[in-house]
Design an enzyme around this catalytic site. Structure first.
Site, PDB file in Angstrom:
ATOM      1  N   GLY A  17       6.202   9.678  13.777  1.00 65.13           N
ATOM      2  CA  GLY A  17       7.213   8.926  14.499  1.00 65.13           C
ATOM      3  C   GLY A  17       8.470   8.823  13.658  1.00 65.13           C
ATOM      4  O   GLY A  17       8.555   9.380  12.560  1.00 65.13           O
ATOM      5  N   ALA A  18       9.438   8.113  14.150  1.00 67.58           N
ATOM      6  CA  ALA A  18      10.701   7.943  13.426  1.00 67.58           C
ATOM      7  C   ALA A  18      10.471   7.219  12.103  1.00 67.58           C
ATOM      8  O   ALA A  18       9.440   6.572  11.894  1.00 67.58           O
ATOM      9  CB  ALA A  18      11.687   7.168  14.295  1.00 67.58           C
ATOM     10  N   GLY A  20      10.913   4.461   9.058  1.00 66.06           N
ATOM     11  CA  GLY A  20      11.132   3.026   8.984  1.00 66.06           C
ATOM     12  C   GLY A  20      10.286   2.197   9.924  1.00 66.06           C
ATOM     13  O   GLY A  20      10.531   1.005  10.080  1.00 66.06           O
ATOM     14  N   LEU A  21       9.265   2.786  10.532  1.00 65.71           N
ATOM     15  CA  LEU A  21       8.454   2.046  11.499  1.00 65.71           C
ATOM     16  C   LEU A  21       7.305   1.277  10.860  1.00 65.71           C
ATOM     17  O   LEU A  21       6.861   0.264  11.390  1.00 65.71           O
ATOM     18  CB  LEU A  21       7.874   3.004  12.552  1.00 65.71           C
ATOM     19  CG  LEU A  21       8.860   3.855  13.352  1.00 65.71           C
ATOM     20  CD1 LEU A  21       8.107   4.711  14.359  1.00 65.71           C
ATOM     21  CD2 LEU A  21       9.876   2.977  14.055  1.00 65.71           C
ATOM     22  N   THR A  24       3.373   4.333   6.875  1.00 60.88           N
ATOM     23  CA  THR A  24       2.687   4.357   5.583  1.00 60.88           C
ATOM     24  C   THR A  24       1.870   3.090   5.386  1.00 60.88           C
ATOM     25  O   THR A  24       0.725   3.137   4.908  1.00 60.88           O
ATOM     26  CB  THR A  24       3.703   4.521   4.447  1.00 60.88           C
ATOM     27  OG1 THR A  24       4.414   5.752   4.634  1.00 60.88           O
ATOM     28  CG2 THR A  24       3.016   4.552   3.090  1.00 60.88           C
ATOM     29  N   GLU A  45       2.631  10.339   2.430  1.00 63.95           N
ATOM     30  CA  GLU A  45       3.809  11.196   2.501  1.00 63.95           C
ATOM     31  C   GLU A  45       4.166  11.635   1.080  1.00 63.95           C
ATOM     32  O   GLU A  45       4.163  10.819   0.158  1.00 63.95           O
ATOM     33  CB  GLU A  45       4.972  10.425   3.134  1.00 63.95           C
ATOM     34  CG  GLU A  45       6.116  11.307   3.584  1.00 63.95           C
ATOM     35  CD  GLU A  45       7.159  10.533   4.387  1.00 63.95           C
ATOM     36  OE1 GLU A  45       7.979  11.187   5.047  1.00 63.95           O
ATOM     37  OE2 GLU A  45       7.156   9.295   4.340  1.00 63.95           O
ATOM     38  N   ARG A 192      15.287   2.079   1.367  1.00 65.98           N
ATOM     39  CA  ARG A 192      14.992   3.314   0.631  1.00 65.98           C
ATOM     40  C   ARG A 192      16.287   4.089   0.416  1.00 65.98           C
ATOM     41  O   ARG A 192      17.053   4.302   1.356  1.00 65.98           O
ATOM     42  CB  ARG A 192      13.997   4.169   1.410  1.00 65.98           C
ATOM     43  CG  ARG A 192      13.659   5.485   0.711  1.00 65.98           C
ATOM     44  CD  ARG A 192      12.681   6.305   1.523  1.00 65.98           C
ATOM     45  NE  ARG A 192      11.362   5.686   1.543  1.00 65.98           N
ATOM     46  CZ  ARG A 192      10.349   6.144   2.287  1.00 65.98           C
ATOM     47  NH1 ARG A 192      10.530   7.195   3.075  1.00 65.98           N
ATOM     48  NH2 ARG A 192       9.173   5.541   2.245  1.00 65.98           N
TER      49      ARG A 192
END
Length: 357
Positions: A17-18, A20-21, A24, A45, A192
């Site tokens: 997905g995009a 910042g959701l 992780t 990641e 980030r």
């Protein structure tokens, strides 16, 4: 004669997905949910790979190149060409990893002329492999978002999409979603370096994933990538807009129409040299290959607004509906070692194997 190892059921889950959701965070919560006989292995990641393994911060270079393209009047040809090698490099670890996992999973399956696991519990138990992103992110969704913003051209996009590796049986893609305002809040909170948070880019990325879900639903319902290609005559151009209008995601992953898919979005003049009406064979082959890779994915949609533990529980609740593969019971230890090695080298962290393996 030694008794053969009991069959192990392997469920592969890709969280995507995009940015910042909270993918992780959800993945780590899943890894913490390991129980005896029901281990969860997490493949994070590969941030350390991008930032440290080549003596330069490759991720910062990719993001800087992206920013230059965005600032250069929607991307000059020179900026697009300069950024292409970096974009291909970003997909490296994600494109190589499936082959490493495929070995222990499929070698056993081929010996028994069976790749997909039958329903029900396996004699050797179940192991769930959770990956933070699928190669579709680097090879298709993020390049597609930049294509929509006119930062790369259709040729680059098709080249990157064609580089997506084929999937072994048993792949499940969980596309994570959030309301736009909450995504912006989480992006600001994680801060980030280099995160691209401009509204136009975020809309384009969300649209890319919405179209991905719709495309997979179209293919799983019997839609044919080859048929989609032959239906693109020059007189029936769909003129899908490279706009900031949000695309409606088929959240139930039910049948979707051709117009709701990436195939319609890629109906563009750039793929028809000389203004012709027929799609060149080489482009049709690339689109057919892409369709084959996407058709192998079982797709689920998850709103990750809840707490990480609740999101992890929601993913685990999806497992009975997910496709799985078989492996020799001895492959469990091999996969656990692979997960530890990947986490250490690619994410710069040590992770313990799950209990029960």
């Amino acid at each position: 004669m030694a008794e053969p190892a009991r069959a192990l059921r392997v469920v592969r889950i890709y969280l995507d997905g995009a940015h910042g959701l909270g993918k992780t965070t959800t993945g780590r919560a899943l890894a913490a949910a390991s129980t005896a006989g029901e281990g969860v292995l997490f493949f994070p990641e590969p941030m350390a790979y991008w930032r440290t393994m080549f003596g330069t911060d490759a991720l910062s270079g990719i993001l800087a190149a992206s920013a230059r393209c965005a600032a250069a009047s929607h991307g000059s040809a020179r900026a697009r060409r300069a950024g292409a090698p970096r974009r291909r490099g970003r997909g490296g670890p994600g494109c190589v990893l499936p082959g490493q996992v495929r070995g222990p999973v499929l070698n056993f399956a081929r010996a028994r002329v069976r790749a997909a696991a039958p329903p029900g519990p396996a004699p050797g138990g179940t192991v769930t492999l959770v990956f933070d992103r699928h190669p579709v992110a680097a090879c298709l969704c993020y390049p597609f978002a930049r294509y929509c913003l006119r930062e790369i051209n259709a040729e680059d996009l098709l080249m990157l999409a064609a580089a997506m590796p084929p999937e072994a049986p048993g792949a499940n893609l969980v596309v994570c979603t959030l309301p736009p305002a909450e995504q912006q809040r989480r992006l600001a909170a994680r801060a980030r370096p280099g995160d691209r948070a401009d509204a136009g880019f975020l809309v384009a990325v969300r649209n890319a994933y919405a179209l991905l879900v719709n495309t997979c639903a179209f293919l799983r319902a019997g839609g044919d990538g080859a048929t989609a290609g032959t239906r693109w005559s020059g007189r029936t151009q769909m003129h899908w807009p490279r706009s900031q209008t949000p695309v409606v995601m088929n959240a139930k992953c039910a049948g979707a129409g051709l117009r709701d898919t990436l195939f319609a979005a890629l109906k563009c003049r750039e793929l028809y040299p000389g203004g012709g009406t027929g799609l060149p064979a080489v482009h049709a082959w690339a689109l057919d290959a892409l369709a084959g890779r996407l058709a192998a994915l079982e797709v689920f949609v998850l709103d990750v607004s809840a707490a990480p533990d609740a999101c992890a529980a929601a993913v685990l609740d999806m497992r009975p509906a997910m496709q799985a593969a078989c492996a020799d019971g001895a492959a469990g230890a091999t996969l656990a070692t692979l997960a530890r090695q990947f986490a250490l080298e690619m994410a710069g962290e040590a992770t313990a194997g799950p209990r029960g393996l």
